[in-house]
Design an enzyme around this catalytic site. Sequence first.
Site, PDB file in Angstrom:
ATOM      1  N   GLU A 105       1.077   7.516   4.681  1.00  0.00           N
ATOM      2  CA  GLU A 105       0.672   8.932   4.697  1.00  0.00           C
ATOM      3  C   GLU A 105      -0.153   9.317   5.924  1.00  0.00           C
ATOM      4  O   GLU A 105      -1.230   9.897   5.808  1.00  0.00           O
ATOM      5  CB  GLU A 105      -0.107   9.261   3.412  1.00  0.00           C
ATOM      6  CG  GLU A 105       0.679   8.943   2.153  1.00  0.00           C
ATOM      7  CD  GLU A 105      -0.083   9.260   0.866  1.00  0.00           C
ATOM      8  OE1 GLU A 105      -1.280   9.549   0.929  1.00  0.00           O
ATOM      9  OE2 GLU A 105       0.549   9.219  -0.206  1.00  0.00           O
ATOM     10  N   GLU A 112       8.500   5.129  -4.375  1.00  0.00           N
ATOM     11  CA  GLU A 112       7.580   5.509  -5.460  1.00  0.00           C
ATOM     12  C   GLU A 112       8.203   6.583  -6.344  1.00  0.00           C
ATOM     13  O   GLU A 112       7.569   7.561  -6.719  1.00  0.00           O
ATOM     14  CB  GLU A 112       6.248   6.006  -4.864  1.00  0.00           C
ATOM     15  CG  GLU A 112       5.612   5.028  -3.905  1.00  0.00           C
ATOM     16  CD  GLU A 112       4.249   5.485  -3.367  1.00  0.00           C
ATOM     17  OE1 GLU A 112       3.678   6.440  -3.907  1.00  0.00           O
ATOM     18  OE2 GLU A 112       3.770   4.859  -2.407  1.00  0.00           O
TER      19      GLU A 112
HETATM   20  C1  XIL Z   1      -1.737   6.062  -6.806  1.00  0.00           C
HETATM   21  C2  XIL Z   1      -1.807   5.245  -8.097  1.00  0.00           C
HETATM   22  O1  XIL Z   1      -0.618   5.375  -8.799  1.00  0.00           O
HETATM   23  C3  XIL Z   1      -2.965   5.731  -8.924  1.00  0.00           C
HETATM   24  O2  XIL Z   1      -3.114   4.907 -10.063  1.00  0.00           O
HETATM   25  C4  XIL Z   1      -4.242   5.732  -8.084  1.00  0.00           C
HETATM   26  O3  XIL Z   1      -5.264   6.272  -8.830  1.00  0.00           O
HETATM   27  C5  XIL Z   1      -4.052   6.536  -6.840  1.00  0.00           C
HETATM   28  O4  XIL Z   1      -2.959   6.031  -6.115  1.00  0.00           O
HETATM   29  N1  XIL Z   1       1.060   7.520  -2.837  1.00  0.00           N
HETATM   30  C6  XIL Z   1       0.848   6.168  -2.722  1.00  0.00           C
HETATM   31  C7  XIL Z   1       0.337   5.418  -3.874  1.00  0.00           C
HETATM   32  O5  XIL Z   1       1.224   5.582  -1.691  1.00  0.00           O
HETATM   33  O6  XIL Z   1      -0.454   4.328  -3.491  1.00  0.00           O
HETATM   34  C8  XIL Z   1      -0.416   6.293  -4.827  1.00  0.00           C
HETATM   35  O7  XIL Z   1      -0.735   5.533  -5.980  1.00  0.00           O
HETATM   36  C9  XIL Z   1       0.404   7.511  -5.190  1.00  0.00           C
HETATM   37  C10 XIL Z   1       0.701   8.324  -3.961  1.00  0.00           C
END
Ligand code: XIL
Length: 386
Positions: free
Chosen positions: A191, A296
């Site tokens: 990101e 994701e």
């Molecule tokens: C998220 C997790 O799912 C949560 O449990 C945590 O509180 C915050 O992070 N993008 C990403 C992930 O790359 O690492 C994130 O994961 C969601 C958004």
Amino acid sequence: MKIKYYMYAACLFLGMNLLTACSDDDAPVTEPTDPTEKPDEGNNGNTEDIDVSNMTLKEACKDKFLVGAAITYDDVKDNPTDFWANEQEVLKKHFNALTAEGAMKWNKIQNEKGVYTFDEADAMVDFAERNGMKMIGHCLIWHTALPDWVWKNKNGGDVDKQTLLNNMRDHINKVVGRYKGRILGWDVANEVFNDDGTYRNSPYYRILGEKYLIEAYKMVKEADPDCELYYNDFQLEFTPKRKAVLRLIGQLRERGIELDAVGLQAHMWMTTPSVENYDNLFQSFKAMGMKVMITEWDLSVTSKENDIYPNGLPKDIDAKWNQRMLDFFKVFLKYDEIITRVATWGVSDSHSWKNEGCTNYPLLFDRQQNAKPCVEEMMKAALADK
Ligand code: XIL
């Protein structure tokens, strides 16, 4: 080496041209980039007669891409409760790649300078190996889950450039070094860009400028020359943001560093993105000679601002949800030659980050850990796709 460089340069040129030709969001890609591209019929073939009663997702996709899921420590603990024992069975049955949802983030591993905690991450890597699964490293350089000590000095201001670089190098050496040869690839940076393509004003960028990114990739490559290098981000369907990532691919190539894949987070909603957005996205990366991964994937029907289905999903919405997942999966199949992994951010609905402040239904397995109807259809589509 030289030939390879010219090939990269040609791909870069092609890719940039394609992007300039469609600079608006959601712009359709009008020119085919590859005359040998597969026609669509494979995905739309008749799937009625395909029997998937004994099939698993990873088996159905074995010639296409890895099938992944994000996991928590509960997923791999010994002596699990019934719920987690069942979740482990689902994981072993359908998935062959794992990502740590939180356990490998900076604040979990080195929350205090020099104090490393590897218990959860170690248990995950062991579990993956015991079950013949690939482990993915997530993530090294991210503006979130970043302890203050990494970038803040005793007076509350920013540390100097050298201190930040040292902190990055120590962390990367220790973490990447520990799992050398055991982790398929790392989300080195996560990101980095804003929607308009500018750099996010993270402590890394503020202190080091753009060069922090190149430095991070160099550090990982030095710590484990054989692990794959990824860049991970969300909403690359926004053209300026996608252009920034394509530029980064070129900048890394100029320095002899080849990304193995770009990770598309794919946190989706019922109305956005569109399947066409993803088709365009894949076209852009294909034109650059770049592999991609869905890293994701989840599809939300509700949010904390609008918790509309606390007692279950109405049948018609559920049907739409399943259809939308299938539609996206089919476009993943269409581009299977550039997609190396399709991973969901969790396994079953009750344990998704998307339940924060609401009851959500974003994953492939429901609250009883049963596969949703689209899973069968996805397996059929994968098997029908030659
Ligand atoms: C998220 C997790 O799912 C949560 O449990 C945590 O509180 C915050 O992070 N993008 C990403 C992930 O790359 O690492 C994130 O994961 C969601 C958004």
